[in-house]
Design a protein around this motif. Sequence first.
Motif, mmCIF file in Angstrom:
data_model
loop_
_atom_site.group_PDB
_atom_site.id
_atom_site.type_symbol
_atom_site.label_atom_id
_atom_site.label_comp_id
_atom_site.label_asym_id
_atom_site.label_seq_id
_atom_site.Cartn_x
_atom_site.Cartn_y
_atom_site.Cartn_z
ATOM 1 N N GLN A 7 -0.732 -1.134 18.234
ATOM 2 C CA GLN A 7 -1.213 -0.551 17.244
ATOM 3 C C GLN A 7 -0.208 -0.521 15.938
ATOM 4 O OE1 GLN A 7 -3.848 1.417 16.884
ATOM 5 N NE2 GLN A 7 -4.575 1.031 19.009
ATOM 6 N N MET A 8 1.021 -0.704 16.220
ATOM 7 C CA MET A 8 1.954 -0.535 15.059
ATOM 8 C C MET A 8 1.641 -1.956 14.298
ATOM 9 S SD MET A 8 5.581 0.886 16.480
ATOM 10 C CE MET A 8 6.314 0.992 14.588
ATOM 11 N N CYS A 9 1.465 -2.942 15.113
ATOM 12 C CA CYS A 9 1.039 -4.461 14.382
ATOM 13 C C CYS A 9 -0.113 -4.177 13.488
ATOM 14 C CB CYS A 9 0.792 -5.355 15.438
ATOM 15 S SG CYS A 9 0.711 -6.952 15.006
ATOM 16 N N ILE A 10 -1.243 -3.444 13.904
ATOM 17 C CA ILE A 10 -2.413 -3.343 13.379
ATOM 18 C C ILE A 10 -2.152 -2.610 11.968
ATOM 19 C CG2 ILE A 10 -4.481 -2.257 13.472
ATOM 20 C CD1 ILE A 10 -4.835 -3.084 16.383
ATOM 21 N N ARG A 11 -1.563 -1.497 12.162
ATOM 22 C CA ARG A 11 -0.967 -0.707 10.918
ATOM 23 C C ARG A 11 -0.272 -1.720 9.717
ATOM 24 N NH1 ARG A 11 -0.763 3.279 14.628
ATOM 25 N NH2 ARG A 11 1.447 3.074 15.005
ATOM 26 N N ASP A 12 0.762 -2.312 10.462
ATOM 27 C CA ASP A 12 1.417 -3.284 9.487
ATOM 28 C C ASP A 12 0.391 -4.203 8.832
ATOM 29 O OD1 ASP A 12 3.852 -1.958 10.154
ATOM 30 O OD2 ASP A 12 4.278 -3.504 11.713
ATOM 31 N N ARG A 13 -0.265 -4.931 9.575
ATOM 32 C CA ARG A 13 -1.496 -5.909 9.042
ATOM 33 C C ARG A 13 -2.389 -5.295 7.790
ATOM 34 N NH1 ARG A 13 -3.056 -8.624 14.300
ATOM 35 N NH2 ARG A 13 -1.104 -10.253 14.630
ATOM 36 N N ALA A 14 -2.423 -3.753 8.051
ATOM 37 C CA ALA A 14 -3.194 -2.969 7.002
ATOM 38 C C ALA A 14 -2.451 -2.908 5.597
ATOM 39 C CB ALA A 14 -3.368 -1.691 7.430
ATOM 40 N N ILE A 15 -1.517 -3.046 5.343
ATOM 41 C CA ILE A 15 -0.838 -3.050 4.155
ATOM 42 C C ILE A 15 -1.194 -4.473 3.256
ATOM 43 C CG2 ILE A 15 1.587 -3.580 3.153
ATOM 44 C CD1 ILE A 15 2.824 -2.465 5.319
ATOM 45 N N GLY A 16 -1.665 -3.749 2.067
ATOM 46 C CA GLY A 16 -2.488 -4.617 1.157
ATOM 47 C C GLY A 16 -4.205 -4.414 1.254
ATOM 48 N N ALA A 17 -4.456 -3.892 2.188
ATOM 49 C CA ALA A 17 -5.898 -3.706 2.421
ATOM 50 C C ALA A 17 -6.425 -2.626 1.448
ATOM 51 C CB ALA A 17 -6.043 -3.413 4.111
ATOM 52 N N LYS A 18 -7.791 -2.794 1.402
ATOM 53 C CA LYS A 18 -8.250 -1.989 0.376
ATOM 54 C C LYS A 18 -9.512 -1.187 1.328
ATOM 55 C CE LYS A 18 -7.478 -3.973 -3.959
ATOM 56 N NZ LYS A 18 -7.036 -5.291 -3.663
ATOM 57 N N GLY A 19 -9.630 0.337 0.915
ATOM 58 C CA GLY A 19 -10.661 0.945 1.773
ATOM 59 C C GLY A 19 -10.907 2.035 0.929
ATOM 60 N N GLN A 20 -11.409 3.162 1.536
ATOM 61 C CA GLN A 20 -12.066 4.426 1.189
ATOM 62 C C GLN A 20 -11.232 5.524 1.938
ATOM 63 O OE1 GLN A 20 -16.328 3.764 1.020
ATOM 64 N NE2 GLN A 20 -16.141 5.172 -0.926
ATOM 65 N N VAL A 21 -11.260 6.708 1.289
ATOM 66 C CA VAL A 21 -10.887 8.136 2.006
ATOM 67 C C VAL A 21 -12.030 8.233 2.619
ATOM 68 C CG1 VAL A 21 -9.906 10.242 1.644
ATOM 69 C CG2 VAL A 21 -8.988 8.509 0.090
ATOM 70 N N TYR A 22 -11.828 8.841 3.826
ATOM 71 C CA TYR A 22 -12.741 9.043 4.697
ATOM 72 C C TYR A 22 -12.785 10.734 4.903
ATOM 73 C CZ TYR A 22 -15.268 9.890 9.258
ATOM 74 O OH TYR A 22 -16.039 10.322 10.103
ATOM 75 N N VAL A 63 -0.156 0.584 0.720
ATOM 76 C CA VAL A 63 1.033 0.016 0.199
ATOM 77 C C VAL A 63 2.010 0.124 1.232
ATOM 78 C CG1 VAL A 63 0.380 0.614 -2.284
ATOM 79 C CG2 VAL A 63 1.665 2.346 -0.683
ATOM 80 N N ASP A 64 2.034 1.044 2.357
ATOM 81 C CA ASP A 64 3.283 1.073 3.177
ATOM 82 C C ASP A 64 2.777 1.618 4.273
ATOM 83 O OD1 ASP A 64 5.855 0.656 4.163
ATOM 84 O OD2 ASP A 64 6.718 2.190 2.727
ATOM 85 N N THR A 65 3.675 1.807 5.521
ATOM 86 C CA THR A 65 3.558 2.543 6.536
ATOM 87 C C THR A 65 4.508 3.446 6.965
ATOM 88 O OG1 THR A 65 4.282 1.097 8.176
ATOM 89 C CG2 THR A 65 2.071 0.954 7.778
ATOM 90 N N ILE A 66 4.525 4.537 7.373
ATOM 91 C CA ILE A 66 5.654 5.622 7.783
ATOM 92 C C ILE A 66 5.043 5.946 9.184
ATOM 93 C CG2 ILE A 66 6.782 7.777 7.532
ATOM 94 C CD1 ILE A 66 6.360 7.287 4.584
ATOM 95 N N GLY A 67 5.891 5.584 10.139
ATOM 96 C CA GLY A 67 5.528 5.737 11.581
ATOM 97 C C GLY A 67 4.024 5.368 11.947
ATOM 98 N N GLU A 68 3.148 6.499 12.128
ATOM 99 C CA GLU A 68 1.751 6.046 12.617
ATOM 100 C C GLU A 68 0.780 6.352 11.431
ATOM 101 O OE1 GLU A 68 0.466 7.952 16.100
ATOM 102 O OE2 GLU A 68 2.349 7.011 17.233
ATOM 103 N N VAL A 69 1.453 6.792 10.082
ATOM 104 C CA VAL A 69 0.608 7.122 9.009
ATOM 105 C C VAL A 69 0.702 5.970 8.017
ATOM 106 C CG1 VAL A 69 0.516 8.631 7.060
ATOM 107 C CG2 VAL A 69 0.922 9.668 9.325
ATOM 108 N N LEU A 70 -0.487 5.821 7.146
ATOM 109 C CA LEU A 70 -0.557 4.740 6.222
ATOM 110 C C LEU A 70 -0.331 5.478 4.852
ATOM 111 C CD1 LEU A 70 -3.800 2.791 6.973
ATOM 112 C CD2 LEU A 70 -1.586 2.330 7.640
ATOM 113 N N VAL A 71 0.457 4.772 4.008
ATOM 114 C CA VAL A 71 0.753 5.326 2.795
ATOM 115 C C VAL A 71 -0.179 4.472 1.715
ATOM 116 C CG1 VAL A 71 2.453 5.577 0.795
ATOM 117 C CG2 VAL A 71 3.260 5.763 3.405
ATOM 118 N N VAL A 72 -0.993 5.208 0.925
ATOM 119 C CA VAL A 72 -1.833 4.638 0.015
ATOM 120 C C VAL A 72 -1.687 5.100 -1.246
ATOM 121 C CG1 VAL A 72 -3.529 4.517 2.142
ATOM 122 C CG2 VAL A 72 -3.792 6.622 0.641
ATOM 123 N N LYS A 73 -2.263 4.385 -2.100
ATOM 124 C CA LYS A 73 -2.573 4.654 -3.548
ATOM 125 C C LYS A 73 -4.019 4.497 -4.019
ATOM 126 C CE LYS A 73 -1.705 -0.138 -5.765
ATOM 127 N NZ LYS A 73 -0.920 -0.737 -6.589
#
Length: 75
Positions: A7-22, A63-73
């Motif tokens: 799960q941590m690896c998946i979150r790390d791979r999300a850095i740079g990904a684009k998406g939408q607020v759910y 743009v980053d992760t903090i624990g189990e939370v993605l940091v987004v802009k």
Amino acid sequence: IARRQRQMCIRDRAIGAKGQVYLRISDEGVGQVTVEVNEAQRTFNAKSEDGAGIATGDFIEVVDTIGEVLVVKRI
């Protein structure tokens, strides 16, 4: 432990990904976003990098992760 590391690896791979607020990210709070990771749409808890709220449906970039939370802009 292996599941947690995956799960941590998946979150790390999300850095740079684009998406939408759910689910709306409130000021200084946490919401949920959907982003594509490993060719699959995934939903994650997320907060904004500047602490400002981001509305449901707005487009974001991870743009980053903090624990189990993605940091987004907002983009």
